[in-house]
Design a protein around this motif. Structure first.
Motif, PDB file in Angstrom:
ATOM      1  N   SER A 256      -3.507   8.075  -1.636  1.00 41.17           N
ATOM      2  CA  SER A 256      -4.358   6.906  -1.878  1.00 41.17           C
ATOM      3  C   SER A 256      -3.798   5.998  -2.966  1.00 41.17           C
ATOM      4  O   SER A 256      -4.419   5.014  -3.323  1.00 41.17           O
ATOM      5  CB  SER A 256      -5.762   7.333  -2.306  1.00 41.17           C
ATOM      6  N   GLY A 257      -2.669   6.371  -3.530  1.00 38.73           N
ATOM      7  CA  GLY A 257      -2.036   5.482  -4.497  1.00 38.73           C
ATOM      8  C   GLY A 257      -1.998   5.987  -5.927  1.00 38.73           C
ATOM      9  O   GLY A 257      -1.614   5.245  -6.827  1.00 38.73           O
TER      10      GLY A 257
ATOM     11  N   PRO B 248      10.258  -0.440  -0.387  1.00 39.54           N
ATOM     12  CA  PRO B 248      10.394   0.916  -0.915  1.00 39.54           C
ATOM     13  C   PRO B 248       9.488   1.121  -2.130  1.00 39.54           C
ATOM     14  O   PRO B 248       9.279   0.185  -2.908  1.00 39.54           O
ATOM     15  CB  PRO B 248      11.862   1.002  -1.335  1.00 39.54           C
ATOM     16  N   THR B 249       8.935   2.323  -2.255  1.00 38.00           N
ATOM     17  CA  THR B 249       8.124   2.653  -3.433  1.00 38.00           C
ATOM     18  C   THR B 249       9.069   2.728  -4.634  1.00 38.00           C
ATOM     19  O   THR B 249       9.977   3.554  -4.644  1.00 38.00           O
ATOM     20  CB  THR B 249       7.429   4.016  -3.228  1.00 38.00           C
TER      21      THR B 249
ATOM     22  N   LEU C 199       7.227  12.316   0.983  1.00 35.23           N
ATOM     23  CA  LEU C 199       6.673  10.962   1.131  1.00 35.23           C
ATOM     24  C   LEU C 199       7.678   9.902   0.697  1.00 35.23           C
ATOM     25  O   LEU C 199       7.805   8.848   1.320  1.00 35.23           O
ATOM     26  CB  LEU C 199       5.414  10.808   0.265  1.00 35.23           C
ATOM     27  N   MET C 200       8.385  10.183  -0.376  1.00 34.97           N
ATOM     28  CA  MET C 200       9.338   9.202  -0.907  1.00 34.97           C
ATOM     29  C   MET C 200      10.543   9.057   0.017  1.00 34.97           C
ATOM     30  O   MET C 200      11.163   7.996   0.083  1.00 34.97           O
ATOM     31  CB  MET C 200       9.802   9.614  -2.317  1.00 34.97           C
TER      32      MET C 200
ATOM     33  N   MET D 213       0.864  -1.175   0.000  1.00 35.52           N
ATOM     34  CA  MET D 213       0.000   0.000   0.000  1.00 35.52           C
ATOM     35  C   MET D 213       0.911   1.239   0.000  1.00 35.52           C
ATOM     36  O   MET D 213       2.090   1.159   0.353  1.00 35.52           O
ATOM     37  CB  MET D 213      -0.928  -0.035   1.205  1.00 35.52           C
ATOM     38  N   PRO D 214       0.346   2.401  -0.385  1.00 35.43           N
ATOM     39  CA  PRO D 214       1.201   3.555  -0.658  1.00 35.43           C
ATOM     40  C   PRO D 214       2.129   3.971   0.493  1.00 35.43           C
ATOM     41  O   PRO D 214       1.687   4.093   1.638  1.00 35.43           O
ATOM     42  CB  PRO D 214       0.187   4.671  -0.938  1.00 35.43           C
ATOM     43  N   TYR D 215       3.360   4.155   0.165  1.00 40.26           N
ATOM     44  CA  TYR D 215       4.380   4.779   1.035  1.00 40.26           C
ATOM     45  C   TYR D 215       4.644   4.034   2.331  1.00 40.26           C
ATOM     46  O   TYR D 215       5.092   4.633   3.296  1.00 40.26           O
ATOM     47  CB  TYR D 215       4.038   6.258   1.291  1.00 40.26           C
TER      48      TYR D 215
END
Lengths: 307, 314
Positions: free
Chosen positions: B288-289, B49-50, B311-312, B41-43
Motif C-alpha cells: 500500500s506504499g 521505477p521505485t 517487488l523491487m 503508485m507502489p511498484y
C-alpha cells in the motif's frame, strides 16, 4: 432563495439553555430576527424530546407563532412530538422535517403530514444509510420516496426532497456528489420535486472561523445547479450577499463576479478553473482553495487555507 | 496483437527523506538511508521505477518489555535486557534501521545513556520513540535530541496534542520527526500542516497514518495510505511524505499471535501463525506504499525483506 432559518437548533448551547428555562422571549426574538433577515420559514429542532414532547412542542409553537407568520418546520425524529406540534399550529401550512426511505419512518411520517396537510421533507437515506453516488440518491427518491407518497395519495406539490449535505471534514467524497444529486433530481420526475438541503452541514466539525466561507462557496455551487430552497443561517450577511449577487447576476465587484462565475461553471457541468481567480487577492485565493476541497480535489484539513 | 499498458503520469511526487548521518554528513552512522521519492503508485515499475527500496526497522526497547510474547523472547533472549546487545542482534538479523522505544521508567539520564549505547553498538540509523505520554515524551526526547545532535535521528511520536516541543528540538538539533495520526486522511494532513508551519522542512517529516493488524482494521489503514498517496501524486504538498507504519506492534497485539492455548486446533502451530500474521500485515502495508515497516520478529524481517526484493525486481 427560500431560506428555512436554522438557528433554533438544540445543538446550540444558547438554545438548549433557553429551552431548559422555558425562555419564551429568547425563541420569539430568534424567530423574529431570522424572518427580518429574510428567512421564509423557521426550522424548529428540539431533538427527540422523548419525555416532555407533549408539553414542549405546543409551548414552543405557540411562542413562535405569536410573533411571526411564516411556516414552521417541525424538525424531530419523534413522531409523537411531530403530531403534538402539528396539532398546535394555527397560522400557516407547516413543514414536517423529515422522513427517510427507511420503511418504519416512511410508513408513519408521510401519513402524518397528509393528515395535517403539511409539507414534508424526505431524505434520500435508506436502510443502508446514505449512498455516496448522486444517482444512488436519486434512485432512493424516484424508486422509494415518490412512489410511496403517490401510493398514499400525498399532494406531490407538498413534497420536498433533501439529498443530504454531509461535512467536508470526514465525508469529503459526498460533497461533489451532492451537487450532482441536486442537479439530477430536477430532471428525475415531472413535475420536478422541490429540493432543499441543510447547507451548514457541509461545515460540521470544521473550526468555527472557517465555516461561513465553506458554506457560502458551496451555496454558490449549489445555486449553479438550481438550488432554490435550503435550511441555512439567514443571519449570515456575507452568505446573503452571495445569494443576492447570483440571483441578480450582479457582477459589479470582483467578488460578486467571482461567485457568479463559480455558479456558472457549476451550471455548465464544469469545475471552477484556476484562471477564474485572482490569486493575488487573498479572499479569492481562499475561495479557490475552498472550491478544491468541496470538489474533493484536495484533501480537507482544518488548516487547508494555510496550505 | 500487442497490448499497450496504460500509464499514469502524476504531477506530484513523494519527498525523498534521509534518515541518519554518516561521518561525512556530520554524524557517526555507518550509512544513511533514503526513503520516499516515488512518482507513481507502489511498484508500478513500468510507469516509473521505485527510486528507493522500502526499509525494515526492528523495534527494541530501553528495558526488557514485560508484555511481549514469549515467542519474541526466543530469538532475542538475554539481549532484550540490554539495548546495546539487542541493537547488535537486530542489525545482524537484517534491520535497515532501529526503533528504540523508551519507557515510562526511563529518566532523562537513563534515556540519554541508552541512546548513546545503542548509537555506539550499531551503525544503523535510529528512530527514538518516547513512552507515549506527552509530558514524559518531552522530558526524555529533548535531552536525547541534544545528546544525539547531528545523527539525523527520527524523533517520535508527534501527535496533534504533543508535537511542538518535539518539532522544536528536532529543528534545533538537526533531527527528523515521525508524525502520527489516528487513521484519518484529514487529520494526517492537518498534522503535517501544523508541523511544517513551525518551520521544519518537509524532507524531515515521516508520517505515520496508523494501521491495524490483519483482521483488525488493516483495510482502514491501507485505504487511508492509498488515499494519502493518491493525493500526494495529484500534487497535494502536505501529503507528499514517506510513510512509516508499525505492523509488528499491531500484529503482536492480535489474538492470533498473542495466544497459544485455547484456540481452535485448525489454527495450527502458534509460532508459525504468529510470524505469518506479522509478515502478512507488513506486506499488505508495503504494497500500500509504506516506506518503513517496524517489525519485531527476526523471521518476519527475513521474509518481508525477501518479498520487498521481489517487488523491487518485478
Amino acid at each position: 432563495m427560500y431560506i428555512i432559518g436554522e438557528n433554533i437548533h438544540i445543538l446550540s448551547d444558547k438554545v438548549k439553555e433557553a429551552l431548559t428555562n422555558r425562555d419564551r422571549e429568547f425563541f420569539m426574538d430568534l424567530a423574529v430576527r431570522q424572518v427580518e433577515a429574510g428567512a421564509k420559514a423557521i426550522d424548529v429542532n428540539l431533538g427527540p424530546r422523548k419525555k416532555d414532547f407533549a408539553e414542549v412542542w405546543p409551548w414552543i409553537i405557540e411562542s413562535i407563532e405569536s410573533v411571526v407568520d411564516v411556516p414552521l418546520s417541525i424538525d424531530t425524529t419523534n413522531v409523537e412530538g411531530m403530531e403534538a406540534a402539528l396539532q398546535t399550529i394555527k397560522k400557516t401550512q407547516p413543514i414536517l422535517n423529515s422522513t427517510s426511505a427507511e420503511p418504519e419512518r416512511l410508513e408513519k411520517v408521510p401519513a402524518l403530514a397528509k393528515k395535517y396537510g403539511a409539507k414534508i421533507i424526505a431524505l434520500t437515506m435508506g436502510t443502508s444509510g446514505i449512498p455516496v453516488e448522486a444517482d444512488a440518491r436519486v434512485e432512493i427518491a424516484v424508486g422509494t420516496l415518490i412512489p410511496h407518497l403517490m401510493e398514499i395519495g400525498f399532494n406531490m406539490e407538498d413534497l420536498i426532497i433533501d439529498p443530504l449535505v454531509l461535512t467536508v471534514s470526514g465525508c469529503q467524497q459526498y460533497c461533489p456528489e451532492l451537487i450532482g444529486a441536486v442537479n439530477m433530481l430536477q430532471y428525475s420526475w415531472d413535475p420536478a420535486p422541490m429540493i432543499s438541503v441543510g447547507l451548514s452541514n457541509v461545515s460540521n466539525a470544521v473550526p468555527k472561523e472557517n465555516r461561513p466561507l465553506i458554506n457560502r462557496v458551496y451555496c454558490a455551487m449549489l445555486m449553479g445547479v438550481g438550488l432554490q430552497m435550503m435550511i441555512a443561517d439567514p443571519l449570515d450577511a456575507k452568505q446573503n450577499d452571495v445569494i443576492r449577487w447570483i440571483e441578480a447576476k450582479d457582477t459589479s465587484t470582483p467578488l460578486a463576479a467571482l461567485y457568479n462565475k463559480i455558479a456558472e461553471r457549476t451550471a455548465a457541468g464544469e469545475e471552477p478553473q484556476f484562471e477564474d481567480f485572482d490569486m493575488s487577492d487573498s479572499d479569492q485565493a481562499d475561495i479557490w482553495k475552498t472550491t478544491q476541497i468541496l470538489l474533493n480535489k484536495v484533501i480537507y484539513a482544518d488548516g487547508y487555507l494555510n496550505q | 496483437m500487442p497490448i499497450e499498458i496504460p500509464k499514469d503520469k502524476w504531477p506530484g511526487s513523494i519527498k525523498a527523506v534521509t534518515i541518519g548521518a554518516t561521518a561525512a554528513e556530520g554524524g557517526t552512522r555507518a550509512k544513511s538511508i533514503t526513503i520516499g521519492g516515488q512518482n507513481t503508485m507502489p511498484y508500478l515499475q513500468f510507469e516509473k521505477p521505485t527510486p528507493n527500496t522500502p526499509v525494515i526497522a526492528i523495534e527494541i526497547k530501553s528495558r526488557k518489555p514485560e508484555d511481549w510474547s514469549p515467542l519474541l523472547e526466543k530469538p532475542w533472549g538475554e539481549a532484550m535486557a540490554d539495548p546495546a546487545e539487542w541493537a547488535k542482534k537486530a542489525e545482524a538479523a537484517g534491520a535497515d534501521l532501529l526503533v528504540l522505544a523508551l519507557t515510562l521508567e526511563d529518566t532523562p539520564d537513563s534515556a540519554v545513556k541508552t541512546v548513546k549505547a545503542v548509537l555506539a553498538a550499531s551503525g544503523l540509523p535510529l528512530v527514538v520513540w518516547g513512552p507515549g505520554q506527552a509530558e514524559k515524551d518531552n522530558e526524555l526526547l529533548v535531552p536525547v535530541a541534544e545528546a544525539a545532535k547531528g545523527e539525523k535521528v527520527v524523533l517520535g511520536v508527534c501527535e496533534d496534542k504533543n508535537y511542538r516541543t518535539i518539532v522544536a528540538t528536532a529543528m534545533a538539533n538537526g533531527h527528523l520527526v515521525e508524525a502520527r495520526t489516528p487513521m484519518d486522511v484529514n487529520l494526517a494532513k492537518q498534522l503535517n500542516i501544523l508541523i511544517s508551519d513551525m518551520g521544519l522542512p518537509m524532507d524531515r517529516i515521516v508520517m505515520d497514518p496508523t494501521t491495524g493488524a490483519l483482521g483488525y482494521g488493516i483495510e482502514y489503514g491501507y485505504s487511508v495510505m492509498e488515499r494519502l498517496r493518491l493525493a500526494a501524486l495529484q500534487g497535494d504538498a502536505m501529503t507528499q511524505l514517506p510513510m512509516m507504519v508499525t505492523p509488528g506492534f499491531e500484529a503482536w497485539k492480535a489474538k492470533e499471535s498473542k495466544v497459544g492455548e485455547g484456540v481452535p486446533e485448525a489454527w495450527g502451530d502458534w509460532e508459525a501463525r504468529a510470524v505469518n500474521w506479522e509478515t502478512l500485515t507488513a506486506m499488505a502495508l508495503v504494497e500500500s506504499g509504506a516506506d518503513v515497516v517496524v517489525l519485531r520478529h527476526p523471521e518476519s524481517v527475513k521474509r518481508v525483506k525477501a518479498a520487498i526484493g521481489e517487488l523491487m525486481a518485478a
